[in-house]
Motif scaffolding. Structure first.
Motif, short mmCIF file in Angstrom:
data_model
loop_
_atom_site.label_atom_id
_atom_site.label_comp_id
_atom_site.label_asym_id
_atom_site.label_seq_id
_atom_site.Cartn_x
_atom_site.Cartn_y
_atom_site.Cartn_z
N UNK B 51 125.69 -58.04 35.45
CA UNK B 51 124.42 -58.00 34.36
C UNK B 51 123.27 -57.57 35.34
N UNK B 52 122.42 -57.03 34.95
CA UNK B 52 121.13 -56.86 35.58
C UNK B 52 121.23 -55.92 36.86
N UNK B 53 122.31 -55.00 36.82
CA UNK B 53 122.51 -54.05 37.76
C UNK B 53 121.83 -52.64 37.28
N UNK B 54 121.14 -52.64 36.30
CA UNK B 54 120.37 -51.24 35.87
C UNK B 54 121.48 -50.32 35.13
N UNK B 55 122.48 -50.92 34.62
CA UNK B 55 123.67 -50.21 33.84
C UNK B 55 122.90 -49.57 32.71
N UNK B 56 122.31 -50.10 31.79
CA UNK B 56 121.79 -49.93 30.81
C UNK B 56 120.51 -49.05 30.83
N UNK B 57 119.79 -49.24 31.97
CA UNK B 57 118.63 -48.38 32.21
C UNK B 57 119.20 -47.25 32.65
N UNK B 58 120.19 -46.89 33.46
CA UNK B 58 120.92 -45.68 33.65
C UNK B 58 121.01 -44.96 32.24
N UNK B 59 121.69 -45.55 31.36
CA UNK B 59 122.24 -44.93 30.34
C UNK B 59 121.05 -44.57 29.32
N UNK B 60 120.13 -45.28 29.30
CA UNK B 60 118.90 -44.98 28.56
C UNK B 60 118.13 -43.70 29.04
N UNK B 61 118.19 -43.77 30.53
CA UNK B 61 117.40 -42.70 31.21
C UNK B 61 117.93 -41.14 30.85
N UNK B 62 119.34 -41.28 30.80
CA UNK B 62 120.29 -40.22 30.69
C UNK B 62 119.93 -39.71 29.14
#
Lengths: 216, 259
Positions: B51-62
């Motif tokens: 949790x909090x490793x930026x997974x969601x951020x990565x997906x949202x950026x893509x």
């Protein structure tokens, strides 16, 4: 008579208030531009504006507005629709409606906007199918407050001189004639109708409220 | 290395040096990257990370929901030069609560200006495929959490996406429901050649679903390992090879992200 006046004034308030609120909720520029005006105008009691509106609109009624001069000396509903009175009703009702609508538009969940974007919806479609349905419960709340304000304003306005119809007039007139029974009965009727308005709008808005509160 | 021609044919997604920092009143949070990777068409890639490793951020950026600070996301256009279609399944609650399930599924097709009859046909066959036919006129709040996510998945798939992004779509469900949906997803994807980028913190889910796994380290999220899962299909959670693989991956995962 009071009812017809309120419904007319309130409808006008809704017709103007909801689009203004939608615009102010959706666009930062519109909000910045209009909010100062709204905030200045909002605390001005509608009753305070009654003399002014009589100066502006004179004793003109809807029958004159529509050019139906011949109605003037007949008994007709339009003769009792004084423009000034309708104006202050509009004034009393429009601000809660604007504020409710703004609140509704701004409380749309970010995730729903993002979902709409990813699903390929354009601005117009997002507005119509996502923002407006999300805002509906708050719009109804604004309408409910608005009609309550209208009802308060009309009673007070009808108690002022220059009126010869309406329930507010009845309350004052019966007081002058010391018919306190009629006066009290009128007050009860006022309270009852006010509650009825509020409940009516609430049940109309129920469906949209239920949907939002049950969302997980 | 791919030749230029082949790359055009097969690459579904190319991410180059992507990084993202959030600026908040409390200071800067370096959430992601830089991260670079590629995906081929039809691949199922799983990002695994705490949790909090930026997974969601990565997906949202893509997906284009966030702007990256550095780097690029390249998603090739369709053969006819059309814009690529991206599907996104949120963690939960992204269905429109004021629309019926049918209307929810119809929404993206309306946006694509597909005519009514063919919209209807597509939605109905998708509902059928997902076992949701009897819920077509229900509203999201009348469905269980699992059914809601199933409907959300159906809404993404009905667009026939070139790239499907899934952000821990089953993490809010109980284990049994989650496993059921994982199985459904596998079966569905067998039929289509959708490229899927799946994000999860659940190792078992990743091993069950993915063809390849990328492990992301702690903030800021960086790729610490990429590996192919060489388990034969169909996978079974109770088979020996599966549990063995799971245990070994769990060990490496612990050592990789513990610090």
């Amino acid at each position: 008579m009071s009812l017809v006046r309120v419904i007319l004034g309130f409808s006008l308030a809704a017709i103007f208030g909801i689009p203004i609120g939608l615009l102010m909720g959706a666009s930062v520029h519109a909000r910045k531009f209009l909010s100062l005006m709204v905030e200045m105008a909002r605390p001005l009691s509608a009753i305070a504006l009654l003399p002014l509106s009589i100066i502006i609109f004179k004793a003109r009624t809807f029958s004159q507005l529509f050019g139906l001069e011949y109605l003037r000396y007949q008994k007709n509903l339009l003769n009792e629709m004084q423009l000034g009175m309708i104006f202050i009703l509009f004034w009393g009702g429009v601000f809660p409606i604007i504020l409710g609508t703004i609140q509704g538009v701004r409380s749309v969940r970010k995730m729903h906007l993002e979902a709409a974007r990813i699903l390929g919806a354009g601005k117009l479609s997002t507005f119509r199918h996502v923002i407006i349905p999300s805002a509906l419960p708050d719009i109804f709340h604004g309408l409910k407050l608005g009609i309550g304000r209208c009802w308060m304003v009309i009673i007070a306005a009808e108690m002022l001189p220059g009126t010869n119809s309406g329930i507010g007039y009845l309350i004052r007139y019966s007081y002058q004639l010391s018919r306190y029974d009629i006066m009290l009965a009128s007050i009860v009727v006022v309270a009852f109708i006010g509650a009825l308005f509020s409940k009516g709008l609430e049940s109309l808005g129920e469906r949209s409220l239920v949907l939002r509160s049950k969302e997980r | 290395m791919f030749s230029e021609v082949k790359k055009d044919d097969m690459t579904a997604l190319k991410v180059i040096n992507l990084s993202k920092t959030y600026r908040e009143s409390t200071g800067e949070v370096h959430a992601l990257g830089p991260v670079s990777f590629e995906m081929e068409t039809g691949e199922f890639l799983c990002f695994l990370g705490p949790t909090g490793c930026g997974k969601t951020t990565l997906l949202r950026t893509i997906a284009g929901l966030e702007k990256p600070d550095t780097g690029k996301v390249i998603i090739p256009s369709r053969s006819g030069g059309e814009e690529p279609v991206i599907g996104y399944v949120f963690q939960q609650g992204a269905l429109f609560p004021w629309m019926s399930i049918f209307a929810n599924l119809e929404f993206p097709l309306k946006a694509k200006k597909i005519v009514k009859d063919s919209r209807r046909e597509k939605v109905e066959s998708m509902l059928e495929m997902m076992g949701l036919s009897s819920f077509a006129s229900s509203y999201p709040h009348q469905l269980s959490g699992g059914m809601q996510q199933r409907a959300a998945l159906a809404r993404s798939l009905v667009m026939e996406p070139d790239l499907l992004l899934m952000d821990e779509p089953f993490s809010s469900l109980d284990t049994r429901t989650s496993q059921k949906l994982q199985e459904n997803l596998r079966d569905l994807l067998k039929k289509a050649s959708t490229t899927v980028l799946f994000v999860t913190h659940n190792i078992e889910e990743a091993v069950y679903l993915a063809g390849e796994i990328i492990v992301l380290g702690h903030r800021p999220g960086r790729i610490v390992r990429r590996e192919t899962i060489d388990l034969s299909d169909p996978r079974s959670r109770v088979s020996e090879s599966f549990t063995e693989y799971l245990v070994s991956l769990r060990k490496t995962f612990e050592s990789l992200v513990s610090d």
